[in-house]
Design an enzyme around this catalytic site. Structure first.
Site, short mmCIF file in Angstrom:
data_model
loop_
_atom_site.label_atom_id
_atom_site.label_comp_id
_atom_site.label_asym_id
_atom_site.label_seq_id
_atom_site.Cartn_x
_atom_site.Cartn_y
_atom_site.Cartn_z
N GLU A 284 19.08 11.12 -65.45
CA GLU A 284 19.16 9.70 -65.06
C GLU A 284 17.79 9.17 -64.65
O GLU A 284 17.61 8.70 -63.54
CB GLU A 284 20.09 9.55 -63.84
CG GLU A 284 21.44 10.19 -63.96
CD GLU A 284 22.16 10.32 -62.61
OE1 GLU A 284 21.58 9.97 -61.55
OE2 GLU A 284 23.31 10.77 -62.61
N PRO A 285 16.79 9.23 -65.53
CA PRO A 285 15.47 8.73 -65.12
C PRO A 285 15.44 7.20 -65.07
O PRO A 285 16.04 6.53 -65.90
CB PRO A 285 14.54 9.25 -66.23
CG PRO A 285 15.41 9.46 -67.41
CD PRO A 285 16.80 9.73 -66.93
N ARG A 323 7.66 -4.19 -53.39
CA ARG A 323 7.40 -2.79 -53.00
C ARG A 323 6.32 -2.64 -51.92
O ARG A 323 6.48 -1.80 -51.03
CB ARG A 323 7.07 -1.92 -54.22
CG ARG A 323 8.23 -1.84 -55.23
CD ARG A 323 7.99 -0.85 -56.36
NE ARG A 323 7.93 0.51 -55.87
CZ ARG A 323 6.83 1.19 -55.65
NH1 ARG A 323 5.65 0.68 -55.94
NH2 ARG A 323 6.88 2.40 -55.16
N CYS A 353 5.58 -17.37 -46.28
CA CYS A 353 5.36 -17.50 -44.84
C CYS A 353 5.82 -16.26 -44.09
O CYS A 353 6.81 -16.29 -43.36
CB CYS A 353 6.08 -18.75 -44.34
SG CYS A 353 5.70 -20.18 -45.34
C1 LIG Z 1 17.91 5.37 -58.34
C2 LIG Z 1 18.66 6.47 -58.97
C3 LIG Z 1 18.16 7.10 -60.11
C4 LIG Z 1 16.80 6.79 -60.69
O1 LIG Z 1 15.78 7.14 -59.82
P1 LIG Z 1 14.25 7.03 -60.32
O2 LIG Z 1 13.48 7.51 -59.15
O3 LIG Z 1 14.02 5.61 -60.63
O4 LIG Z 1 14.12 7.91 -61.52
C5 LIG Z 1 18.93 8.06 -60.72
N1 LIG Z 1 20.15 8.41 -60.21
C6 LIG Z 1 20.66 7.83 -59.11
C7 LIG Z 1 21.98 8.25 -58.62
C8 LIG Z 1 19.93 6.84 -58.45
O5 LIG Z 1 20.43 6.28 -57.35
#
Ligand SMILES: *Cc1c(COP(=O)(O)O)cnc(C)c1O
Length: 429
Positions: A284-285, A323, A353
């Protein structure tokens, strides 16, 4: 004249004195579309994705882009066309996936607080998997699924409690976090899941944090995860897929995260050695696919010299680039046109502001009012976190592919920002 170098941005570079993204002059885009303006390189996203694909060559892999990093439709469309699925964290994100032409059957649904309505929506869309984060959520999901005659495919998010002292970047895989299930409880929770009528156990997952720049936390967490799979399968519950989450960092300011293919060569060596190499994998990148593909163009409004600080006031602000103020994050700032005169030190700040409205501190820049600057590494967690604070419309976005530049989001107008608000009817005195 020395041009600022842009480490970690292979598709963003100076040609002569002019900053280009792929084959497009960024200044031309700013002249056409105005500022603040986000610009993304398709080639950079492609390269980042290819590193993962190389790392997993010959394996069974679903790449589920964690779309909260950047959920603009054309970005999702690109990843969908590349065959990716999506990691979503809300029903709204599911609607975005469908609007972008993505496949619900490749969606996994993460997050600690899914509502019943979101569960129902995802069940009816036919998603790949619910990544469940608590025992209460398991019970709720089973009840929702049973009520509509569905079976919900589930994975349970394990909190591997990776030691924070050795791995300071980890922020979600520790005992004290709200995420996942304590690894000591894992077997009991899997047994409960297997017994519930509305659920089918299909996987196991973790996600240990974000902007991780070391390999060791992944190695340690993977060991824990594989131990747990052995334990769960010994109890007669098969685990079909293994989901390693996201979290790989990018180079913002001299950071040196492992490349995705290097990281996965090491992890897969361990996974192979333990006999799990032919499983179905999921990753899940988010940030690592889009973060360094994007920049934000902003124009210098005023230079304001001060006794202790010089301020460079620009037209982008914390509502566009949250950020720095949220995480004290660093983004490199580079001029679109290199100037010959000597640089001065500035705090680069926005018009909002709030003293928290800063973009970069103590930056050495040769600039004049009217110049344009690029705020780098802003492809992830910028536009998707942007707000309308100070009734500022959100920025426009352009996606570049070679010499082609497409507007993928037009600038929000003030009227857009108050659409949906109503004045009260006047009542007679
Ligand atoms: C945010 C998140 C990601 C992605 O994280 P990155 O640091 O953007 O790669 C993957 N899995 C879950 C469950 C997340 O909450």
């Amino acid at each position: 004249m020395t041009h600022p170098t842009l480490p970690g941005h292979p598709h963003i570079a100076y040609q002569g004195d002019t900053l280009c993204i792929e084959n497009v002059r960024v200044d031309d885009l700013a002249a056409t579309y105005g500022t603040p303006l986000f610009v993304y390189s398709q080639a950079a996203m492609q390269d980042a994705l290819a590193a993962y694909q190389r790392g997993f060559a010959g394996r069974k892999l679903h790449i589920c882009y964690a779309m909260k990093a950047n959920s603009s439709l054309a970005i999702l469309q690109f990843f969908a066309e590349q065959g990716c699925g999506f990691d979503i964290v809300s029903g709204g994100e599911l609607e975005r996936v469908l609007a972008a032409g993505g496949d619900a059957g490749k969606v996994i649904f993460s997050g600690v607080g899914k509502t019943r309505a979101e569960m129902l929506q995802a069940l009816q869309a036919g998603i790949l998997c619910f990544n469940v984060e608590s025992e209460a959520e398991l019970e709720e999901l089973s009840a929702v699924a049973t009520a509509v005659g569905h079976i919900a495919p589930v994975s349970i998010r394990i909190n591997p409690n990776v030691d924070p002292k050795t791995h300071p970047y980890i922020s979600t895989g520790l005992k004290g976090n709200k995420f996942g299930i304590a690894h000591e409880r894992t077997l009991a929770v899997y047994q409960r899941a297997a017994s519930l009528p509305g659920l089918q156990v299909v996987g196991i997952d973790f996600h240990i944090g974000s902007q991780i720049t070391e390999t060791t936390p992944y190695l340690d967490a993977t060991d824990r995860l594989l131990d747990l799979i052995e334990e769960i399968e010994a109890a007669g519950i098969p685990i079909h897929h293994i989901d390693f989450g996201g979290g790989l960092g990018i180079n913002y300011n001299g950071d040196t995260p492992p490349a995705a293919d290097t990281l996965w060569a090491q992890l897969l060596a361990k996974i192979d050695a333990r006999g799990f190499g032919n499983r179905q994998f999921v990753i899940e990148p988010g940030r690592s696919l889009v973060g360094n593909a994007g920049l934000c163009v902003t124009q210098v409004l005023y230079l304001k010299p001060g006794e202790t600080k010089n301020f460079c006031i620009v037209d982008a602000a914390m509502n566009d680039l949250p950020r720095p103020t949220m995480y004290q994050a660093f983004h490199a700032i580079a001029p679109l046109q290199v100037r010959a005169e000597p640089a001065q030190t500035y705090d680069v700040v926005g018009p909002i502001c709030e003293s928290g409205d800063w973009i970069g501190r103590d930056r050495s820049l040769a600039v004049q009012a009217g110049d344009r600057l690029a705020v780098l590494s802003t492809g992830a967690y910028c536009m998707s976190m942007a707000s309308n604070y100070n009734t500022r419309g959100r920025a426009a976005e352009v996606l570049v592919n070679g010499a082609q530049a497409d507007l993928i989001r037009s600038r929000e107008t003030a009227a857009d920002t108050f659409r949906g608000e109503t004045l009260r009817a006047r009542t007679a005195a």
